[in-house]
Design a protein around this motif. Sequence first.
Motif, short mmCIF file in Angstrom:
data_model
loop_
_atom_site.label_atom_id
_atom_site.label_comp_id
_atom_site.label_asym_id
_atom_site.label_seq_id
_atom_site.Cartn_x
_atom_site.Cartn_y
_atom_site.Cartn_z
N ARG A 71 46.12 48.97 31.43
CA ARG A 71 44.69 49.25 31.31
C ARG A 71 43.86 47.97 31.21
N LEU A 129 49.08 48.50 36.63
CA LEU A 129 48.86 47.15 36.10
C LEU A 129 48.73 47.12 34.59
N GLY A 170 43.88 46.31 34.72
CA GLY A 170 43.32 47.23 35.69
C GLY A 170 41.82 47.40 35.53
N ALA A 171 41.35 47.44 34.30
CA ALA A 171 39.92 47.65 34.05
C ALA A 171 39.09 46.51 34.63
N GLN A 172 39.65 45.31 34.72
CA GLN A 172 38.92 44.17 35.28
C GLN A 172 38.69 44.33 36.78
N LEU A 173 39.52 45.13 37.43
CA LEU A 173 39.51 45.20 38.88
C LEU A 173 38.82 46.44 39.44
N MET A 174 38.76 47.50 38.65
CA MET A 174 38.34 48.78 39.21
C MET A 174 36.92 48.75 39.75
N HIS A 181 51.65 47.11 43.94
CA HIS A 181 50.61 46.41 43.19
C HIS A 181 49.40 46.12 44.07
N GLU A 189 45.29 51.01 38.30
CA GLU A 189 45.14 50.70 36.88
C GLU A 189 46.37 51.13 36.11
N LYS A 190 46.94 52.28 36.45
CA LYS A 190 48.16 52.76 35.78
C LYS A 190 49.32 51.80 36.04
N ASP A 216 46.11 54.80 42.13
CA ASP A 216 45.91 54.58 40.70
C ASP A 216 46.44 53.21 40.28
#
Length: 235
Positions: A96, A94, A99-103, A59, A91-92, A89
């Motif tokens: 979507r 966590l 994950g989208a909040q962190l990318m 993680h 996001e995969k 990867d």
Amino acid sequence: MLIAGFPAGAWGTNCYLVAPAAGEECVIIDPGHQAAEGVAEAVAKHRLKPVAVVLTHGHIDHVASVVPVCGAHDVPAWIHPADRYMMSDPEKALGRALGAQLMGELTVGEPSDVHELTDGARLELAGLELTVAHAPGHTKGSVTFRLPETADIPSVFFAGDLLFAGSIGRTDMPGGDHAEMLQSLARVCLPLDDSTVVLSGHGSQTTIGRERATNPYLREVAAGLGSMEAPRRGM
């Protein structure tokens, strides 16, 4: 024995530097979000020479600084093969939505040298012997590391997000499995001596004896029930 630990980043993930003593080689455990500066400070303070990074799972809150930390010290990273993809990867791993909040905030990827962990392996690094136990449930590739008891100190158990003081890791993200978590608690934690010091991925230090007596999840597992749902601790 020297163990220097600090909570890093937005999730307060515990990063540990472990060495036989100050001024010697060390192993870095779980350099997570915003951990690189803390690692550098601990290395300088204790005059340490890192030789490896070892990861309890993939993680992002545990691996976000693995590339800069490995690069700064030219050392390899060790991770279980089932979680290796998470470094590139997250996001995969966590889901979507999270994950989208962190990318947009994090740079991800693998360090240049990656070794894979196996259940029961004994890593001889920095004059230490770390015994690896595969402990799926939080993620498919979660592992723990244990240092043996010596004449001076009890055994030390780096639990990752398997076991916390009073709680256990969450199992509601991709790769999580509550039944596997209970099996890992029974197989990995219950056989340990009560004096074993537990250093978890989040929260405070505890012991196996204290958790055996007070942790509701470990007590349920010990009783052969295992019917409780895990709370949301860690990532």
